[in-house]
Design an enzyme around this catalytic site. Sequence first.
Site, PDB file in Angstrom:
ATOM      1  N   LYS A  23      -3.618 -10.610  -9.102  1.00  0.00           N
ATOM      2  CA  LYS A  23      -4.523 -10.603  -7.947  1.00  0.00           C
ATOM      3  C   LYS A  23      -5.264 -11.932  -7.772  1.00  0.00           C
ATOM      4  O   LYS A  23      -5.484 -12.370  -6.641  1.00  0.00           O
ATOM      5  CB  LYS A  23      -5.522  -9.455  -8.050  1.00  0.00           C
ATOM      6  CG  LYS A  23      -6.645  -9.650  -9.051  1.00  0.00           C
ATOM      7  CD  LYS A  23      -7.635  -8.512  -8.982  1.00  0.00           C
ATOM      8  CE  LYS A  23      -8.764  -8.706  -9.990  1.00  0.00           C
ATOM      9  NZ  LYS A  23      -9.593  -9.882  -9.703  1.00  0.00           N
ATOM     10  N   THR A  24      -5.635 -12.578  -8.876  1.00  0.00           N
ATOM     11  CA  THR A  24      -6.336 -13.863  -8.760  1.00  0.00           C
ATOM     12  C   THR A  24      -5.430 -14.903  -8.120  1.00  0.00           C
ATOM     13  O   THR A  24      -5.857 -15.699  -7.276  1.00  0.00           O
ATOM     14  CB  THR A  24      -6.806 -14.347 -10.147  1.00  0.00           C
ATOM     15  OG1 THR A  24      -7.645 -13.356 -10.729  1.00  0.00           O
ATOM     16  CG2 THR A  24      -7.566 -15.656 -10.031  1.00  0.00           C
TER      17      THR A  24
ATOM     18  N   ASP B   7     -13.503 -10.154  -3.923  1.00  0.00           N
ATOM     19  CA  ASP B   7     -12.807  -9.837  -5.172  1.00  0.00           C
ATOM     20  C   ASP B   7     -13.479  -8.639  -5.836  1.00  0.00           C
ATOM     21  O   ASP B   7     -14.663  -8.382  -5.633  1.00  0.00           O
ATOM     22  CB  ASP B   7     -12.857 -11.058  -6.092  1.00  0.00           C
ATOM     23  CG  ASP B   7     -11.943 -10.910  -7.302  1.00  0.00           C
ATOM     24  OD1 ASP B   7     -11.043 -10.046  -7.283  1.00  0.00           O
ATOM     25  OD2 ASP B   7     -12.142 -11.664  -8.280  1.00  0.00           O
ATOM     26  N   GLU B   8     -12.733  -7.913  -6.655  1.00  0.00           N
ATOM     27  CA  GLU B   8     -13.249  -6.750  -7.400  1.00  0.00           C
ATOM     28  C   GLU B   8     -14.026  -5.819  -6.468  1.00  0.00           C
ATOM     29  O   GLU B   8     -15.143  -5.380  -6.760  1.00  0.00           O
ATOM     30  CB  GLU B   8     -14.145  -7.211  -8.560  1.00  0.00           C
ATOM     31  CG  GLU B   8     -13.472  -8.135  -9.561  1.00  0.00           C
ATOM     32  CD  GLU B   8     -12.467  -7.426 -10.465  1.00  0.00           C
ATOM     33  OE1 GLU B   8     -12.210  -6.226 -10.266  1.00  0.00           O
ATOM     34  OE2 GLU B   8     -11.922  -8.086 -11.370  1.00  0.00           O
TER      35      GLU B   8
ATOM     36  N   GLN C  47      -9.795   1.006 -11.466  1.00  0.00           N
ATOM     37  CA  GLN C  47     -10.574   0.199 -12.406  1.00  0.00           C
ATOM     38  C   GLN C  47     -12.055   0.163 -12.027  1.00  0.00           C
ATOM     39  O   GLN C  47     -12.783  -0.742 -12.427  1.00  0.00           O
ATOM     40  CB  GLN C  47     -10.008  -1.217 -12.484  1.00  0.00           C
ATOM     41  CG  GLN C  47      -8.588  -1.273 -13.028  1.00  0.00           C
ATOM     42  CD  GLN C  47      -8.098  -2.691 -13.234  1.00  0.00           C
ATOM     43  OE1 GLN C  47      -8.593  -3.424 -14.075  1.00  0.00           O
ATOM     44  NE2 GLN C  47      -7.101  -3.085 -12.442  1.00  0.00           N
TER      45      GLN C  47
ATOM     46  N   ARG D 131      -5.305  -3.611 -21.066  1.00  0.00           N
ATOM     47  CA  ARG D 131      -5.617  -4.928 -21.638  1.00  0.00           C
ATOM     48  C   ARG D 131      -4.534  -5.343 -22.640  1.00  0.00           C
ATOM     49  O   ARG D 131      -4.434  -6.514 -22.992  1.00  0.00           O
ATOM     50  CB  ARG D 131      -6.954  -4.914 -22.385  1.00  0.00           C
ATOM     51  CG  ARG D 131      -8.207  -4.539 -21.587  1.00  0.00           C
ATOM     52  CD  ARG D 131      -8.345  -5.308 -20.323  1.00  0.00           C
ATOM     53  NE  ARG D 131      -7.819  -4.541 -19.192  1.00  0.00           N
ATOM     54  CZ  ARG D 131      -7.537  -5.033 -17.998  1.00  0.00           C
ATOM     55  NH1 ARG D 131      -7.701  -6.319 -17.776  1.00  0.00           N
ATOM     56  NH2 ARG D 131      -7.067  -4.260 -17.031  1.00  0.00           N
TER      57      ARG D 131
END
Length: 736
Positions: A31-32, A216-217, A247, A599
């Site tokens: 996504k980044t 973002d987020e 998330q 993770r």
Amino acid sequence: MSLSHLNAQQQEAVRSVEGPLMVVAGPGSGKTRVMTYRIAHLIGIGVPAYRILALTFTNKAANEMKSRIVQLVGEPSRQIRMGTFHSVFARILRTEAEKIGYQRNFSIYDETDVLGVIKDILSSFGISAQQFNPYAIRSRISNAKNQLLSVDEYAQKSLDLFEQKTAIVFREYQQRLKRNNAMDFDDLLLKPIELFRGNTKVLEKYQEYFRFILVDEFQDTNRAQYALIHELACRYKNICVVGDDAQSIYAFRGADIRNILDFQRDYPETKIIRLEQNYRCTGTILSAADHLIKHNPDQIAKDLWTQNPGGDLITVLDCRDDRDEGETIVTRIFEQLQRLKLDLKDVAIMYRTNSQSRSLEDALRKNSVPYTIVGGVEFYQRKEVKDVLAYLRILVNRQDNDALLRVLNYPARGLGDVAVSRLEAFAGEHSLSLADALVRSKEIAGLSKKAREGFHVFSALLEKYSALLPKITASELSRSLVDEIGILRNFKEEGTTEALSRWENVQELLSAISEFTADHEGSGLAEFLEDAALVAAVDDLDENRNAVTLMTLHSAKGLEYPVVFITGLEEGLLPLYTSMIETKELEEERRLCYVGITRAMKKLFFSYARIRYRFGEMTYQSSSRFLEEIPDELVEKSGRQRYTGLPERSVHTPAWRRRSSPDEDSHYHSDVVPDYDHGDEEGERMNVGMHVEHSVFGRGKILAISGQGESLKAVIDFDSVGRKNLLLKYAHLKTL
């Protein structure tokens, strides 16, 4: 700028520049990179960089993204307005503050400033700070602001005395901030909303200025942040939000998952692009995460997939207790370092609560494994833990003046700097320790009545527990002292997430004392303090050191490690709850576990303990329901085995929840507790994990069985009343 190394969905997200766009980005899906290339693409097709607003949740994320964009398109990108919500809108308020009755040089109050104002207001209004905790009031005011509640609206909703007093403080607090030309952090979001809604021309100016908005987020935004975004985007609707509802794990900070779930309601023409290809995890790890999260009914549908190899099965470590859990994990770390040719920095250990780190730190320290803690400090270095230890140190060593000074006015006893300096001067003149000087505090000249009383109360407390020291166990003494001091009560009354974490840490310290004295016959408080001092003496760790990383699951977001241990997968711990858990809370706990799982890049371990010291007591634990939600074919179960320098043989038992195979360590049978002879008909039909019904307590689950014959007992976790220890002879349980 070439997009050839982006996958099809990533390219579509980059090129879809007009209209509302929601990018549902699964973990490890890049996504980044998408946000970075999207901004670079906008500049590449002629959009001036100053027309682009990119909002993030950390300055670090903003700086890293901006650096990448500069590498792609050069200097023009430096004009992008990019940063956190608070930093971006603080700059806007500096320009427009006069339009809402503030001067441009307004002050920004941090949490300490805010708390000082609230305490002063309580004093001015004659409201008891002991009865109405200023930390709790601060938390209520912040929550009200995040929910866009005005002072009047909050007052109308106030149902009990505490909320009514909070409303009084809230009103005066806002007035005082205004008089002082000051804003708190919540105001940096609320005041721009007030500005835009009250000044059409100002709003139109910024709508024109920020033609393209990226967030973002997005799943972590609260209602105030959502309202701000909506005000700016409602004209051109060129808004791109990137996030993953699966998330969303920060409800305790005010994050509202409805923002991402309801985005299409406010923007019916929204285009949704799902980034479902995972580049981080093995197929096994990703499949486990996908199966787990699909037990949450309220979510945006997506199917995660990867071209990565299937990889190892997930290993479930069935441990006797939390100490065994720590030792087992250390053994497995050594194994993985050798097997996968990794460094210590490639390993992360994650837990639900900060207090769990204590037994893990002990195991790492005893095996000389360096470690670092993300988002916290070592257990014995935490303030609340050091405060309690200071009390205990004074009882063991009356000469410990540093320990006494640390807690002389904690909790508050009305002792100011002048009174303390006079106590120190008196002790020096008469060659006394401060503890001995306190006994003679009546002889100290110039003390106020309040200070004299404060010294007397503290001295009496020390004398009482010094006398008890040789008469009761260290565990009994420490629990009684903590209760009398009122630290736990204060944390509970405060009610904030931070306070509850501190409450847990003090409880964990009491557990450590109980465990130490139970395991070291004849040892007392002095021996425990010596052991704790060795743990506390660990040198500060450099972030760049080759060390195992410890962190809470909340701190793990956005990180990745080749090897991950998720510990404490037990009911009541992960998911975290006391007696009952609401559906929304359970769904957030499941999302938190999902974040932890994703993770892991190569190898994932789960661990749980059958017995765990919690809140100073030994408790029987049952494994987490989340383990039941992961298919058997993805996991293998293993008990603890000592590290021998050779790869350990894993026992692959797909149906790991049933009885272990005979060649496994007998301590780790998953459906019986070993070494107990049930010995009668009642016991023979009862097993750990079985669901039963009691005529009074209702439905429950058997957690442990002990004894034999007429003394046969069961620990049962009932849905309605929590845990009960019942004699089976008289319980008349009905199996379900």
